[in-house]
Design a protein around this motif. Structure first.
Motif, mmCIF file in Angstrom:
data_model
loop_
_atom_site.group_PDB
_atom_site.id
_atom_site.type_symbol
_atom_site.label_atom_id
_atom_site.label_comp_id
_atom_site.label_asym_id
_atom_site.label_seq_id
_atom_site.Cartn_x
_atom_site.Cartn_y
_atom_site.Cartn_z
ATOM 1 N N LYS A 315 59.493 -29.323 52.387
ATOM 2 C CA LYS A 315 58.088 -29.153 52.759
ATOM 3 C C LYS A 315 57.232 -30.288 52.202
ATOM 4 C CE LYS A 315 54.250 -25.868 52.779
ATOM 5 N NZ LYS A 315 53.261 -26.922 52.441
ATOM 6 N N ILE A 316 57.467 -30.644 50.948
ATOM 7 C CA ILE A 316 56.710 -31.741 50.330
ATOM 8 C C ILE A 316 56.898 -33.029 51.123
ATOM 9 C CG2 ILE A 316 56.639 -33.267 48.312
ATOM 10 C CD1 ILE A 316 57.199 -30.787 46.581
ATOM 11 N N ALA A 317 58.139 -33.321 51.484
ATOM 12 C CA ALA A 317 58.421 -34.547 52.229
ATOM 13 C C ALA A 317 57.669 -34.576 53.555
ATOM 14 C CB ALA A 317 59.923 -34.700 52.451
ATOM 15 N N HIS A 318 57.703 -33.461 54.283
ATOM 16 C CA HIS A 318 56.959 -33.387 55.547
ATOM 17 C C HIS A 318 55.459 -33.553 55.306
ATOM 18 C CE1 HIS A 318 60.087 -32.635 58.429
ATOM 19 N NE2 HIS A 318 60.546 -31.567 57.788
ATOM 20 N N ASP A 319 54.951 -32.897 54.277
ATOM 21 C CA ASP A 319 53.528 -32.986 53.964
ATOM 22 C C ASP A 319 53.092 -34.414 53.654
ATOM 23 O OD1 ASP A 319 53.303 -30.275 54.321
ATOM 24 O OD2 ASP A 319 53.237 -29.785 52.174
ATOM 25 N N GLU A 320 54.008 -35.189 53.075
ATOM 26 C CA GLU A 320 53.683 -36.568 52.693
ATOM 27 C C GLU A 320 53.975 -37.569 53.805
ATOM 28 O OE1 GLU A 320 52.019 -37.514 50.120
ATOM 29 O OE2 GLU A 320 51.900 -35.474 49.291
ATOM 30 N N GLY A 321 54.356 -37.085 54.983
ATOM 31 C CA GLY A 321 54.483 -37.966 56.141
ATOM 32 C C GLY A 321 55.876 -38.450 56.464
ATOM 33 N N ILE A 322 56.905 -37.908 55.796
ATOM 34 C CA ILE A 322 58.282 -38.266 56.142
ATOM 35 C C ILE A 322 58.669 -37.485 57.393
ATOM 36 C CG2 ILE A 322 60.655 -38.439 55.345
ATOM 37 C CD1 ILE A 322 58.705 -40.099 53.696
ATOM 38 N N LYS A 323 59.064 -38.181 58.444
ATOM 39 C CA LYS A 323 59.234 -37.532 59.744
ATOM 40 C C LYS A 323 60.578 -36.830 59.926
ATOM 41 C CE LYS A 323 56.138 -40.815 62.034
ATOM 42 N NZ LYS A 323 56.042 -41.908 63.044
ATOM 43 N N PHE A 324 61.615 -37.338 59.265
ATOM 44 C CA PHE A 324 62.956 -36.779 59.466
ATOM 45 C C PHE A 324 63.528 -36.403 58.100
ATOM 46 C CE2 PHE A 324 62.062 -39.863 62.797
ATOM 47 C CZ PHE A 324 62.207 -39.077 63.938
ATOM 48 N N VAL A 325 63.513 -35.102 57.808
ATOM 49 C CA VAL A 325 63.915 -34.602 56.487
ATOM 50 C C VAL A 325 65.068 -33.624 56.677
ATOM 51 C CG1 VAL A 325 63.146 -33.539 54.344
ATOM 52 C CG2 VAL A 325 61.500 -34.802 55.769
ATOM 53 N N TYR A 326 66.137 -33.824 55.898
ATOM 54 C CA TYR A 326 67.342 -33.012 56.034
ATOM 55 C C TYR A 326 67.723 -32.386 54.696
ATOM 56 C CZ TYR A 326 67.673 -35.584 60.430
ATOM 57 O OH TYR A 326 67.398 -36.120 61.662
ATOM 58 N N SER A 333 71.660 -23.942 56.862
ATOM 59 C CA SER A 333 70.268 -23.948 56.398
ATOM 60 C C SER A 333 69.271 -24.131 57.526
ATOM 61 C CB SER A 333 70.066 -25.065 55.374
ATOM 62 O OG SER A 333 70.125 -26.343 56.000
ATOM 63 N N GLY A 334 69.729 -24.740 58.637
ATOM 64 C CA GLY A 334 68.813 -25.069 59.719
ATOM 65 C C GLY A 334 68.083 -26.367 59.506
ATOM 66 N N HIS A 335 68.325 -27.001 58.356
ATOM 67 C CA HIS A 335 67.650 -28.260 58.044
ATOM 68 C C HIS A 335 68.572 -29.462 58.231
ATOM 69 C CE1 HIS A 335 63.901 -26.540 56.620
ATOM 70 N NE2 HIS A 335 64.581 -25.684 55.874
ATOM 71 N N ASP A 336 69.635 -29.290 59.012
ATOM 72 C CA ASP A 336 70.504 -30.426 59.292
ATOM 73 C C ASP A 336 70.403 -30.862 60.756
ATOM 74 O OD1 ASP A 336 71.714 -28.161 60.257
ATOM 75 O OD2 ASP A 336 73.644 -28.485 59.276
ATOM 76 N N ASP A 337 69.448 -30.291 61.470
ATOM 77 C CA ASP A 337 69.226 -30.674 62.862
ATOM 78 C C ASP A 337 68.154 -31.756 62.952
ATOM 79 O OD1 ASP A 337 71.019 -28.656 63.656
ATOM 80 O OD2 ASP A 337 69.403 -27.164 63.666
ATOM 81 N N THR A 338 68.231 -32.583 63.988
ATOM 82 C CA THR A 338 67.209 -33.602 64.224
ATOM 83 C C THR A 338 66.160 -33.035 65.171
ATOM 84 O OG1 THR A 338 68.751 -35.432 63.873
ATOM 85 C CG2 THR A 338 66.756 -35.913 65.127
ATOM 86 N N ILE A 339 64.912 -33.033 64.713
ATOM 87 C CA ILE A 339 63.797 -32.457 65.449
ATOM 88 C C ILE A 339 62.828 -33.563 65.850
ATOM 89 C CG2 ILE A 339 61.940 -30.756 65.386
ATOM 90 C CD1 ILE A 339 64.747 -29.543 65.069
ATOM 91 N N CYS A 340 62.344 -33.523 67.091
ATOM 92 C CA CYS A 340 61.342 -34.489 67.527
ATOM 93 C C CYS A 340 60.051 -34.260 66.740
ATOM 94 C CB CYS A 340 61.070 -34.356 69.017
ATOM 95 S SG CYS A 340 59.746 -35.448 69.613
ATOM 96 N N PRO A 341 59.521 -35.293 66.090
ATOM 97 C CA PRO A 341 58.292 -35.114 65.304
ATOM 98 C C PRO A 341 57.050 -34.927 66.170
ATOM 99 C CG PRO A 341 58.945 -37.422 65.307
ATOM 100 C CD PRO A 341 60.047 -36.673 65.992
ATOM 101 N N SER A 342 57.168 -35.179 67.470
ATOM 102 C CA SER A 342 56.001 -35.032 68.355
ATOM 103 C C SER A 342 55.940 -33.665 69.012
ATOM 104 C CB SER A 342 56.025 -36.118 69.435
ATOM 105 O OG SER A 342 55.886 -37.400 68.863
ATOM 106 N N CYS A 343 57.032 -33.272 69.696
ATOM 107 C CA CYS A 343 56.998 -32.018 70.460
ATOM 108 C C CYS A 343 57.740 -30.875 69.781
ATOM 109 C CB CYS A 343 57.543 -32.238 71.868
ATOM 110 S SG CYS A 343 59.339 -32.510 71.933
ATOM 111 N N GLY A 344 58.509 -31.170 68.724
ATOM 112 C CA GLY A 344 59.215 -30.124 67.992
ATOM 113 C C GLY A 344 60.533 -29.692 68.599
#
Length: 376
Positions: A315-326, A333-344
């Motif tokens: 969450k901190i990484a996303h809040d600070e502007g890092i677009k791709f966080v794993y 965990s669900g946090h190993d997928d690549t998500i589009c930072p624009s449309c989700g």
């Protein structure tokens, strides 16, 4: 469940993929040699990036800058002074050689789903308390069971095994610099990509020289505190930050891993400071992997990283502007997928090291957003 074998898109099952790694040994693609009591002359080379001083010969490859008199061995266990010159003992004698999925490095935006031929020699220029490969990193090539594998053979075996890339990994490739340099040069001539999986503890000039042949890298940013770096690894923070800039400026595809160690690197304020520095220094598009610690080596008394701390770091990484966080080492965990930072939209669905689906086309999401990476 499918996994790509090469960048050409050929698919093989996970079971077949694993079997090919085993068959590579059985078929003679990787041939082990017996444990030797010493490094043979064929595995020594005059070291690159050395200079003379009044106190001895100085290795200029990494910030340790070991100064050695004849007979002395460097802190990384790989370099020895003879007749006032420095020689590497790690050339053509890897102690590990495997066919891995690219995601294991981890590299998530670099030829996903492809296989990579991975090698390492003994030795490391850090002394990490939590090292998971300490049996090969905290020793020297004359004390490990090694393969006889000069650069040409590494490239030939990568090609024979169907890998489009070679990774220098497991221990610390900075310490077998000459072997990496020559192998990566030959690999480029044969159309293969080269990958560094490294602690990033290397001086700028030798790194720039090496980057001519390196295509991708995952760098362990182990902490954002110089004091913690010294206590946990024996190194310093600033040279690693400098190396990140060099990799980026030289056009190497870069991803960063931060191992979250309880009581050492799990402070939210420090994680925020790290992410803010990355975002503010041009790394907002650089994939950042927060990896779960498991008890290892000299930190066996610690618990695994609590999932809540990892969730906070993401969450901190996303809040600070890092677009791709794993999030690594946390299956499901669900946090190993690549998500589009624009449309989700979920663009790459991963299960462990397997690619389930890949919706990136020509480096873009269907909404048109460019997804940074090396996709072909």
């Amino acid at each position: 469940m499918l996994m790509s074998e090469t960048a050409k898109g050929k698919k093989i099952s996970r079971r077949v993929f694993a079997r090919r790694g085993s068959l590579a040994v059985a078929a003679g693609l990787i041939t082990p040699v017996p444990l030797q009591a010493s490094v043979t002359a064929s595995h020594e080379r005059l070291a690159m990036h050395q200079q003379q001083s009044a106190r001895g010969v100085v290795c200029m490859i990494c910030p340790n800058e070991c100064t050695l008199k004849d007979g002395e061995v460097s802190d990384c266990h790989n370099r020895v002074a003879r007749r006032s010159k420095l020689y590497t003992m790690a050339f053509g004698n890897p102690c590990a050689a495997n066919i891995d999925p690219m995601e294991k490095k981890p590299l998530y935006h670099f030829l996903p789903g492809t296989s990579v031929f991975s090698i390492a020699t003994a030795g490391c220029n850090f002394a990490c308390l939590n090292c998971q490969n300490w049996t090969i990193s905290q020793t020297s090539p004359d004390k490990t069971k090694n393969y006889d594998m000069p650069p040409d053979d590494v490239v030939a075996r990568a090609l024979a095994g169907g890998s489009g890339s070679i990774a220098y990994t497991y221990s610390e490739p900075v310490t077998f610099y000459e072997y990496v340099y020559e192998t990566s040069r030959v690999a480029h001539e044969k159309g293969l990509r080269n990958i560094m999986v490294s602690n990033g503890y290397i001086n700028k000039e030798p790194l720039r020289d090496l980057c001519r042949y390196i295509d991708g890298a995952n760098i362990d940013l182990k902490s954002f505190s110089d004091s913690t770096y010294l206590k946990l690894t024996g190194g310093r923070l600033q040279p690693v930050l400098d190396a990140l800039r060099v990799y980026r400026d030289e056009g190497v595809w870069l991803e960063i891993t931060n191992l979250v160690v309880p009581g050492w690197t799990d402070k939210p304020d420090e994680i925020r400071e790290m992410c803010r520095w990355l975002s503010g220094n041009g790394f907002s598009d650089t994939p950042l992997h927060f990896s779960r610690f498991h008890p290892q080596y000299k930190l066996e008394h610690l618990p695994p990283t609590p999932l809540k701390i990892l969730e906070t770091a993401v969450k901190i990484a996303h809040d600070e502007g890092i677009k791709f966080v794993y999030m690594g080492n946390v299956p499901g965990s669900g946090h190993d997928d690549t998500i589009c930072p624009s449309c989700g939209k979920k663009l790459i669905d991963r299960s462990g090291f397997r690619i389930v689906t890949d919706e990136i086309r020509n480096g873009r999401c269907g909404c048109g957003t460019v997804i940074p990476g090396v996709w072909s």
